[in-house]
Design a protein around this motif. Sequence first.
Motif, PDB file in Angstrom:
ATOM      1  N   VAL A 277       0.855  -1.184   0.000  1.00  0.00           N
ATOM      2  CA  VAL A 277       0.000   0.000   0.000  1.00  0.00           C
ATOM      3  C   VAL A 277       0.891   1.234   0.000  1.00  0.00           C
ATOM      4  O   VAL A 277       1.654   1.459   0.938  1.00  0.00           O
ATOM      5  CB  VAL A 277      -0.946   0.012   1.224  1.00  0.00           C
ATOM      6  CG1 VAL A 277      -1.802   1.266   1.229  1.00  0.00           C
ATOM      7  CG2 VAL A 277      -1.816  -1.241   1.249  1.00  0.00           C
ATOM      8  N   PHE A 278       0.802   2.024  -1.078  1.00  0.00           N
ATOM      9  CA  PHE A 278       1.584   3.248  -1.236  1.00  0.00           C
ATOM     10  C   PHE A 278       0.702   4.431  -0.875  1.00  0.00           C
ATOM     11  O   PHE A 278      -0.431   4.525  -1.333  1.00  0.00           O
ATOM     12  CB  PHE A 278       2.057   3.407  -2.683  1.00  0.00           C
ATOM     13  CG  PHE A 278       2.972   2.316  -3.145  1.00  0.00           C
ATOM     14  CD1 PHE A 278       4.335   2.416  -2.930  1.00  0.00           C
ATOM     15  CD2 PHE A 278       2.479   1.194  -3.788  1.00  0.00           C
ATOM     16  CE1 PHE A 278       5.199   1.410  -3.353  1.00  0.00           C
ATOM     17  CE2 PHE A 278       3.330   0.188  -4.217  1.00  0.00           C
ATOM     18  CZ  PHE A 278       4.683   0.298  -3.999  1.00  0.00           C
ATOM     19  N   THR A 279       1.218   5.348  -0.042  1.00  0.00           N
ATOM     20  CA  THR A 279       0.488   6.556   0.324  1.00  0.00           C
ATOM     21  C   THR A 279       1.174   7.745  -0.325  1.00  0.00           C
ATOM     22  O   THR A 279       2.353   7.998  -0.080  1.00  0.00           O
ATOM     23  CB  THR A 279       0.457   6.735   1.858  1.00  0.00           C
ATOM     24  OG1 THR A 279      -0.090   5.556   2.443  1.00  0.00           O
ATOM     25  CG2 THR A 279      -0.394   7.932   2.236  1.00  0.00           C
ATOM     26  N   GLY A 280       0.428   8.462  -1.170  1.00  0.00           N
ATOM     27  CA  GLY A 280       0.980   9.575  -1.927  1.00  0.00           C
ATOM     28  C   GLY A 280       0.945  10.884  -1.166  1.00  0.00           C
ATOM     29  O   GLY A 280       0.528  10.947   0.000  1.00  0.00           O
ATOM     30  N   ASN A 281       1.363  11.965  -1.845  1.00  0.00           N
ATOM     31  CA  ASN A 281       1.367  13.311  -1.254  1.00  0.00           C
ATOM     32  C   ASN A 281      -0.018  13.739  -0.784  1.00  0.00           C
ATOM     33  O   ASN A 281      -0.150  14.447   0.201  1.00  0.00           O
ATOM     34  CB  ASN A 281       1.870  14.342  -2.271  1.00  0.00           C
ATOM     35  CG  ASN A 281       3.349  14.245  -2.495  1.00  0.00           C
ATOM     36  OD1 ASN A 281       4.041  13.459  -1.858  1.00  0.00           O
ATOM     37  ND2 ASN A 281       3.835  15.043  -3.425  1.00  0.00           N
ATOM     38  N   ASP A 282      -1.036  13.302  -1.520  1.00  0.00           N
ATOM     39  CA  ASP A 282      -2.408  13.697  -1.200  1.00  0.00           C
ATOM     40  C   ASP A 282      -3.046  12.790  -0.153  1.00  0.00           C
ATOM     41  O   ASP A 282      -4.240  12.874   0.103  1.00  0.00           O
ATOM     42  CB  ASP A 282      -3.254  13.714  -2.472  1.00  0.00           C
ATOM     43  CG  ASP A 282      -3.232  12.370  -3.199  1.00  0.00           C
ATOM     44  OD1 ASP A 282      -2.600  11.410  -2.699  1.00  0.00           O
ATOM     45  OD2 ASP A 282      -3.846  12.299  -4.274  1.00  0.00           O
TER      46      ASP A 282
END
Length: 168
Positions: free
Chosen positions: A131-136
């Motif tokens: 699970v990748f969490t981006g800037n947003d």
Amino acid sequence: MNQYFIRFFFPFSLLFPLFLGAQDCKLIRETDPYTKETKISTGFIALKGGSVTIDADSKEVDFLFTIDGTDKCFDDNCMAVIFFEGTKQKMNGRNGGTMNCEGLFQFVFRNTTSTTTLLQRLSTQLVNHIVFTGNDKKETTVSLTPAEEQTFMAMITCIVNEAKTLIK
């Protein structure tokens, strides 16, 4: 004849799959013409929701994930959580790459003669999903099929073992 088989051939037949696994290690090996430094790579491995390439040189082992979709922005504060198959264990990692909006997320490990705990875990346990969490703060999941899990783990094992030979 039966005793001879059990004593000599049976133990070798148990080791035979290990030799087959060692032959599956197909890495791309390149030498920089100027620095004469050797770099090895797995090439891109397709995953459901993205792809990954694993590169190594004498200094580091680098995992570069390409996440499918638009507006996937990551900077050095973004995190990824790796979930392992059949267990509640997970591993957190921070983006080691530059800020981008092309869906590129990078894990960077030092290449040392003794395998780091994180690389050891990746090379011995199947990864179920990441699970990748981006800037947003939006999460993007890259799932692995059972075949992809095996391929991913095998390629990590190959590159980790070969990367040690590049250390000067």
